[in-house]
Each structure stands twice: as C-alpha cells, then as structure tokens.
Scaffold this active site. Structure first.
Site, PDB file in Angstrom:
ATOM      1  N   HIS A 174      -0.036   5.225   3.934  1.00 49.03           N
ATOM      2  CA  HIS A 174      -1.082   5.913   3.195  1.00 49.03           C
ATOM      3  C   HIS A 174      -0.875   5.802   1.681  1.00 49.03           C
ATOM      4  O   HIS A 174       0.243   5.874   1.167  1.00 49.03           O
ATOM      5  CB  HIS A 174      -1.136   7.382   3.603  1.00 49.03           C
ATOM      6  CG  HIS A 174       0.119   8.135   3.248  1.00 49.03           C
ATOM      7  ND1 HIS A 174       0.321   8.730   2.027  1.00 49.03           N
ATOM      8  CD2 HIS A 174       1.235   8.367   3.976  1.00 49.03           C
ATOM      9  CE1 HIS A 174       1.500   9.304   1.991  1.00 49.03           C
ATOM     10  NE2 HIS A 174       2.091   9.105   3.172  1.00 49.03           N
TER      11      HIS A 174
ATOM     12  N   HIS B 198       1.701 -10.983  -1.439  1.00 45.65           N
ATOM     13  CA  HIS B 198       1.932 -11.374  -0.045  1.00 45.65           C
ATOM     14  C   HIS B 198       2.933 -10.403   0.557  1.00 45.65           C
ATOM     15  O   HIS B 198       4.090 -10.344   0.128  1.00 45.65           O
ATOM     16  CB  HIS B 198       2.469 -12.802   0.031  1.00 45.65           C
ATOM     17  CG  HIS B 198       2.702 -13.278   1.434  1.00 45.65           C
ATOM     18  ND1 HIS B 198       3.249 -14.504   1.716  1.00 45.65           N
ATOM     19  CD2 HIS B 198       2.471 -12.699   2.646  1.00 45.65           C
ATOM     20  CE1 HIS B 198       3.340 -14.663   3.033  1.00 45.65           C
ATOM     21  NE2 HIS B 198       2.881 -13.578   3.609  1.00 45.65           N
TER      22      HIS B 198
END
Length: 209
Positions: free
Chosen positions: A138, A147
């Site tokens: 979250h 990446h």
C-alpha cells in the site's frame, strides 16, 4: 473497451514475455515489432517491421498504440517518452493473474506481469515493470522507468525515484526512499534510505565501495 493492436518495441526476452501477456489478456495480435538487433529473429508470429527508428514513419502510416518491451530502464523510458511525443497511446498492461487494487494506478506504458501485486493506493510509474510475482504494498510510489524484478517485495510507503532497478527477491522496508538510478542487488534487504545512483547489496543492504 476494445483493446488496441500494439506496435512492440523490442524482440528480446522481455518482448517475448510481453507477447505472452498480450495473448493471455485477450489483446489482438500485435501490429508488428521493431528491434535494432542485426540478427533479431523478431517475435514468434509477429511481423518484424525493421529498426526502432521506424516508429515515427509507422505513426505517420496510422499506427496508434505501442509498448516498449525492453529491459534496460533508461532506454525503455526514453523510447516511451519519444512514442508519447509522436502521439502514440501507451496503455498500461496487466496480466489477468496480476492483482491491482482499485485505488492503485499504473502509469502509461507500464506493465504488471503474472502474479504481481499493486496494493491500495500504490502507484507504478510510467514505463515501469512490475515483474513476475513482485509486490508493491500500500502507498508505494514508483518513479518512471523502474524495474521491480521477479519476487521483489516493497513495503508500504516505499518511494523509488526514476530508473531504479530492484533485483530478484530483494526486499525494501516500509517507508524507505530510494534515489534516482539506484540499483538494489539480488536478494538484498534494504532497511534504510538509498542515495541516487548507489548500488546496495547484502543483508542488511550496504552500498558498494
């Protein structure tokens, strides 16, 4: 909503993974692939349309949507921004098995690969890869061109700058900030902020001399 036929940039390993995602997600066959490799075999079943430099000409001929399927962060971001400037649409891609919270956002040209997770209010930046099985908890905020490699886990509220590489199975403690262009090595356990351009490795992760 009708899915577009995409022009794919890149015919390497990540390009093949993106092609599988498109098929699994019900996209129509790609328009074609561009790749600069002199001996590139292209992608299976996809027309090879020449080098990357053809993207402007193909836009003029009517190509409307694209995806940069290259693993190198800076190159993927640069080409993605060039495509946007040419007027291409760069839809965010997500595999059907990816879990993306209703309040999470995926930026233009980003991709959420199989079994990846983007939690509540997480933000994946433009032209970024959330690779197989990687987790953004979250409120994590990921900059452009990053990446997150397979199996990596970013705790709640982690903040990554632009073009950060987080290696396979690395973990980053909640609330940590990582600067632009940093590299988190395979399996590293990051428990403190990482400066821009640094490479850190180990458990706990430390900057290389």
């Amino acid at each position: 909503m009708e899915r577009p036929r995409l022009l794919i940039l890149g015919a390497g390993g990540h390009g093949r993974a993106v092609l599988e995602l498109l098929r699994d997600a019900g996209f129509p066959p790609p328009l074609g692939v561009l790749d600069d490799g002199p001996a590139s075999p292209g992608l299976p079943g996809v027309p090879h349309l020449g080098p990357l430099s053809r993207m402007a000409a193909l836009r003029a001929e009517g190509a409307a949507a694209a995806h940069v399927a290259l693993g190198h962060n800076a190159t993927r971001r640069r080409l993605g921004e060039a495509l946007l400037a040419l007027g291409y649409a760069l839809p965010a891609l997500r595999h059907p098995s990816a879990i993306v919270a209703g309040t999470a956002t995926l930026g233009a040209g980003s991709v959420a690969m199989p079994r990846s997770v983007a939690g509540a209010a997480a933000r994946l930046g433009a032209h970024s890869i959330l690779n197989t099985g990687a987790i953004l908890e979250h409120d994590a905020v990921i900059g452009p061109g990053c990446h997150i490699a397979p199996g990596a886990v970013l705790g709640g509220g982690v903040r990554l700058g632009a073009e950060v590489l987080v290696g396979i199975l690395a973990g980053i403690r909640p609330g940590t900030a990582v600067g632009d262009g940093a590299t988190i090595a395979l399996g590293a356990a990051v428990v403190g902020d990482v400066p821009a351009g640094a490479t850190v490795s180990g458990v706990p992760a430390r900057e290389k001399a």
